[in-house]
Structures are given as structure tokens and as C-alpha cells.
Design a protein around this motif. Structure first.
Motif, PDB file in Angstrom:
ATOM      1  N   MET A 190      58.835  74.283 -20.782  1.00 23.56           N
ATOM      2  CA  MET A 190      59.937  74.486 -21.711  1.00 23.56           C
ATOM      3  C   MET A 190      60.257  75.979 -21.771  1.00 23.56           C
ATOM      4  O   MET A 190      59.368  76.806 -21.922  1.00 23.56           O
ATOM      5  N   THR A 191      61.515  76.304 -21.672  1.00 31.90           N
ATOM      6  CA  THR A 191      61.962  77.687 -21.778  1.00 31.90           C
ATOM      7  C   THR A 191      62.376  77.963 -23.215  1.00 31.90           C
ATOM      8  O   THR A 191      63.117  77.188 -23.824  1.00 31.90           O
ATOM      9  N   VAL A 192      61.845  79.055 -23.743  1.00 30.75           N
ATOM     10  CA  VAL A 192      62.094  79.443 -25.131  1.00 30.75           C
ATOM     11  C   VAL A 192      62.655  80.858 -25.146  1.00 30.75           C
ATOM     12  O   VAL A 192      62.283  81.683 -24.318  1.00 30.75           O
ATOM     13  N   TYR A 193      63.540  81.127 -26.083  1.00 30.62           N
ATOM     14  CA  TYR A 193      64.008  82.490 -26.279  1.00 30.62           C
ATOM     15  C   TYR A 193      64.074  82.779 -27.773  1.00 30.62           C
ATOM     16  O   TYR A 193      64.099  81.857 -28.592  1.00 30.62           O
ATOM     17  N   VAL A 194      64.068  84.060 -28.113  1.00 29.10           N
ATOM     18  CA  VAL A 194      64.177  84.472 -29.511  1.00 29.10           C
ATOM     19  C   VAL A 194      65.316  85.471 -29.644  1.00 29.10           C
ATOM     20  O   VAL A 194      65.658  86.175 -28.682  1.00 29.10           O
ATOM     21  N   ARG A 195      65.891  85.517 -30.837  1.00 27.18           N
ATOM     22  CA  ARG A 195      66.912  86.507 -31.158  1.00 27.18           C
ATOM     23  C   ARG A 195      66.959  86.704 -32.658  1.00 27.18           C
ATOM     24  O   ARG A 195      66.427  85.885 -33.410  1.00 27.18           O
ATOM     25  N   ARG A 196      67.604  87.789 -33.045  1.00 25.20           N
ATOM     26  CA  ARG A 196      67.788  88.062 -34.465  1.00 25.20           C
ATOM     27  C   ARG A 196      68.574  86.933 -35.116  1.00 25.20           C
ATOM     28  O   ARG A 196      69.427  86.299 -34.493  1.00 25.20           O
ATOM     29  N   LEU A 197      68.273  86.710 -36.384  1.00 28.38           N
ATOM     30  CA  LEU A 197      68.978  85.701 -37.165  1.00 28.38           C
ATOM     31  C   LEU A 197      70.472  85.978 -37.192  1.00 28.38           C
ATOM     32  O   LEU A 197      70.894  87.126 -37.354  1.00 28.38           O
ATOM     33  N   ARG A 198      71.244  84.933 -37.045  1.00 27.33           N
ATOM     34  CA  ARG A 198      72.695  84.974 -37.222  1.00 27.33           C
ATOM     35  C   ARG A 198      73.041  84.074 -38.399  1.00 27.33           C
ATOM     36  O   ARG A 198      72.294  83.140 -38.717  1.00 27.33           O
ATOM     37  N   ASP A 199      74.177  84.320 -38.990  1.00 28.73           N
ATOM     38  CA  ASP A 199      74.622  83.519 -40.128  1.00 28.73           C
ATOM     39  C   ASP A 199      74.638  82.027 -39.780  1.00 28.73           C
ATOM     40  O   ASP A 199      74.253  81.189 -40.600  1.00 28.73           O
ATOM     41  N   THR A 200      75.026  81.711 -38.577  1.00 30.89           N
ATOM     42  CA  THR A 200      75.105  80.303 -38.153  1.00 30.89           C
ATOM     43  C   THR A 200      73.734  79.646 -38.001  1.00 30.89           C
ATOM     44  O   THR A 200      73.646  78.421 -37.928  1.00 30.89           O
ATOM     45  N   ASP A 201      72.669  80.454 -37.949  1.00 37.35           N
ATOM     46  CA  ASP A 201      71.305  79.914 -37.830  1.00 37.35           C
ATOM     47  C   ASP A 201      70.727  79.496 -39.172  1.00 37.35           C
ATOM     48  O   ASP A 201      69.701  78.804 -39.212  1.00 37.35           O
ATOM     49  N   LEU A 202      71.339  79.948 -40.252  1.00 38.32           N
ATOM     50  CA  LEU A 202      70.742  79.724 -41.572  1.00 38.32           C
ATOM     51  C   LEU A 202      70.428  78.259 -41.871  1.00 38.32           C
ATOM     52  O   LEU A 202      69.328  77.973 -42.351  1.00 38.32           O
ATOM     53  N   PRO A 203      71.313  77.309 -41.596  1.00 41.00           N
ATOM     54  CA  PRO A 203      70.958  75.914 -41.912  1.00 41.00           C
ATOM     55  C   PRO A 203      69.673  75.433 -41.232  1.00 41.00           C
ATOM     56  O   PRO A 203      68.815  74.833 -41.887  1.00 41.00           O
ATOM     57  N   SER A 204      69.504  75.722 -39.931  1.00 38.40           N
ATOM     58  CA  SER A 204      68.296  75.225 -39.266  1.00 38.40           C
ATOM     59  C   SER A 204      67.054  76.020 -39.670  1.00 38.40           C
ATOM     60  O   SER A 204      65.960  75.457 -39.765  1.00 38.40           O
TER      61      SER A 204
ATOM     62  N   LYS B 151      56.283  69.949 -33.692  1.00 34.29           N
ATOM     63  CA  LYS B 151      56.688  69.369 -32.412  1.00 34.29           C
ATOM     64  C   LYS B 151      56.542  70.381 -31.264  1.00 34.29           C
ATOM     65  O   LYS B 151      56.396  69.989 -30.101  1.00 34.29           O
ATOM     66  N   TYR B 152      56.573  71.658 -31.590  1.00 34.40           N
ATOM     67  CA  TYR B 152      56.540  72.715 -30.578  1.00 34.40           C
ATOM     68  C   TYR B 152      55.245  73.522 -30.610  1.00 34.40           C
ATOM     69  O   TYR B 152      55.140  74.555 -29.966  1.00 34.40           O
ATOM     70  N   ARG B 153      54.219  73.045 -31.328  1.00 30.51           N
ATOM     71  CA  ARG B 153      52.973  73.798 -31.480  1.00 30.51           C
ATOM     72  C   ARG B 153      52.256  74.060 -30.161  1.00 30.51           C
ATOM     73  O   ARG B 153      51.597  75.070 -30.012  1.00 30.51           O
ATOM     74  N   ARG B 154      52.400  73.154 -29.202  1.00 31.21           N
ATOM     75  CA  ARG B 154      51.713  73.408 -27.926  1.00 31.21           C
ATOM     76  C   ARG B 154      52.302  74.616 -27.208  1.00 31.21           C
ATOM     77  O   ARG B 154      51.684  75.181 -26.318  1.00 31.21           O
ATOM     78  N   TYR B 155      53.508  75.012 -27.616  1.00 28.09           N
ATOM     79  CA  TYR B 155      54.142  76.215 -27.075  1.00 28.09           C
ATOM     80  C   TYR B 155      54.003  77.399 -28.034  1.00 28.09           C
ATOM     81  O   TYR B 155      54.578  78.457 -27.792  1.00 28.09           O
ATOM     82  N   ALA B 156      53.251  77.216 -29.099  1.00 27.53           N
ATOM     83  CA  ALA B 156      53.138  78.242 -30.146  1.00 27.53           C
ATOM     84  C   ALA B 156      52.706  79.608 -29.612  1.00 27.53           C
ATOM     85  O   ALA B 156      53.302  80.618 -30.010  1.00 27.53           O
ATOM     86  N   PRO B 157      51.705  79.709 -28.736  1.00 21.88           N
ATOM     87  CA  PRO B 157      51.334  81.049 -28.273  1.00 21.88           C
ATOM     88  C   PRO B 157      52.512  81.807 -27.648  1.00 21.88           C
ATOM     89  O   PRO B 157      52.714  82.984 -27.917  1.00 21.88           O
ATOM     90  N   LYS B 158      53.296  81.115 -26.834  1.00 20.57           N
ATOM     91  CA  LYS B 158      54.456  81.743 -26.200  1.00 20.57           C
ATOM     92  C   LYS B 158      55.517  82.111 -27.245  1.00 20.57           C
ATOM     93  O   LYS B 158      56.056  83.223 -27.244  1.00 20.57           O
ATOM     94  N   ILE B 159      55.809  81.175 -28.143  1.00 19.13           N
ATOM     95  CA  ILE B 159      56.833  81.399 -29.166  1.00 19.13           C
ATOM     96  C   ILE B 159      56.408  82.523 -30.108  1.00 19.13           C
ATOM     97  O   ILE B 159      57.188  83.445 -30.396  1.00 19.13           O
ATOM     98  N   LEU B 160      55.176  82.457 -30.587  1.00 23.94           N
ATOM     99  CA  LEU B 160      54.679  83.484 -31.511  1.00 23.94           C
ATOM    100  C   LEU B 160      54.668  84.862 -30.853  1.00 23.94           C
ATOM    101  O   LEU B 160      55.035  85.855 -31.484  1.00 23.94           O
ATOM    102  N   LYS B 161      54.244  84.907 -29.604  1.00 23.26           N
ATOM    103  CA  LYS B 161      54.203  86.201 -28.913  1.00 23.26           C
ATOM    104  C   LYS B 161      55.598  86.817 -28.838  1.00 23.26           C
ATOM    105  O   LYS B 161      55.774  88.008 -29.136  1.00 23.26           O
ATOM    106  N   LEU B 162      56.583  86.023 -28.473  1.00 24.35           N
ATOM    107  CA  LEU B 162      57.956  86.531 -28.401  1.00 24.35           C
ATOM    108  C   LEU B 162      58.441  87.020 -29.769  1.00 24.35           C
ATOM    109  O   LEU B 162      59.047  88.094 -29.877  1.00 24.35           O
ATOM    110  N   MET B 163      58.166  86.234 -30.809  1.00 25.63           N
ATOM    111  CA  MET B 163      58.628  86.620 -32.152  1.00 25.63           C
ATOM    112  C   MET B 163      57.902  87.866 -32.646  1.00 25.63           C
ATOM    113  O   MET B 163      58.525  88.780 -33.198  1.00 25.63           O
TER     114      MET B 163
END
Length: 156
Positions: free
Chosen positions: A1-15, A95-107
Motif C-alpha cells: 500500500m502506498t501512503v502519503y502525508v501532507r499538511r491539513l487542508r480545510d477539506t480534510d476536516l470531516p475525515s 484498519k491500517y495498523r499493519r502499515y503504522a510504522p510507515k505512516i507514523l514515520k512519515l507523520m
């Protein structure tokens, strides 16, 4: 699974608010009322580029629904005018915890970069939700963090 991170945008607020509500309901903080407008206000502070508040959001490639977020800040230290950085909330959906190391590292790397740019001399990341395993502490150690204490709570 490919994951990316970015700064919060107004449109992200609901999720992101959905994730925050899940975190509240599935942590020791569920004994406190959940004020979505307050959480939204705190998250929205990061939309101002000069704010001392930072939110980075994780996404699965090809989607616009958040799968995790990191909410942090920079503030003068208690003993000094020197600044430190800390976290208010960190969450990766189950649901995405198995990818947590990758996600957390990016964040966390995005947060560290922002914190240093904003004058932080030290970065503190912790866990107080009672909704984490030993893996998170080990992960932070591998990222160069050291255990400096504990948190004790008692109902009033």
C-alpha cells in the motif's frame, strides 16, 4: 500500500474529525465529553501557516479520506523562553495498523521538520490514551526518542 502525508487542508476536516471521534471513543478519554467544535477549532488553528499548531494527515494513495493524523504544537518551555514541540493527538485507524510504522514515520518526520523550522529545541511525543501497545514505544525509541518518565491519572 502506498501512503502519503501532507499538511491539513480545510477539506480534510470531516475525515480527520471522524478519526478524532474514534480516538476519543476508543481511549481512556471517553469519560470526557466530546466537543467536536472544540476539536475542529484546535485542528483548524494549523491552517494558518504562522500558527504554533501543526497537523499532518496520512492518506492511502488514490483516496482523499484520511487514515491517520498527527496533531502537534510548538510552545515556550515552562522553565524558559526556549521552545519545545509536543503532540496533542496521534492516531492511525485500526484498519491500517499493519502499515503504522510507515505512516507514523512519515507523520513524525514531517512534524519534526516543522518543529525545528519553528524553533523547537526539543521534541516530545508520548502516549496517554491507554489505547496503544508496546510497539509504539519501541517505534519511538527506534526514531531516536528516549523514555523520560510516566503519566499517572486518578479520577476526581
Amino acid at each position: 500500500m502506498t501512503v502519503y502525508v501532507r499538511r491539513l487542508r480545510d477539506t480534510d476536516l470531516p475525515s480527520v474529525l471522524e478519526i478524532a471521534k474514534w480516538l476519543h471513543e476508543n481511549s481512556r478519554y471517553r469519560v470526557f465529553t466530546y466537543k467536536e467544535e472544540k476539536v475542529k477549532r484546535l485542528l483548524s488553528m494549523s491552517l494558518n501557516p504562522s500558527s504554533p499548531v501543526f497537523v499532518v494527515v496520512a492518506f492511502k494513495e488514490g483516496t482523499d479520506k484520511a487514515i491517520g493524523y498527527f496533531h502537534g504544537y510548538v510552545d515556550p518551555h515552562y522553565f524558559s523562553d526556549m521552545k519545545y514541540a509536543g503532540d496533542w493527538a496521534v492516531c492511525v485507524l485500526p484498519k491500517y495498523r499493519r502499515y503504522a510504522p510507515k505512516i507514523l514515520k512519515l507523520m513524525i518526520l514531517a512534524f519534526e521538520k516543522w518543529a525545528i523550522k519553528n524553533g523547537a529545541e526539543e521534541i516530545s511525543i508520548g502516549a496517554s490514551t491507554e489505547a496503544f501497545g508496546t510497539g509504539y514505544k519501541k517505534f519511538l525509541t527506534r526514531m531516536g526518542y528516549r523514555d523520560v518518565g510516566f503519566l499517572a491519572v486518578k479520577g476526581a
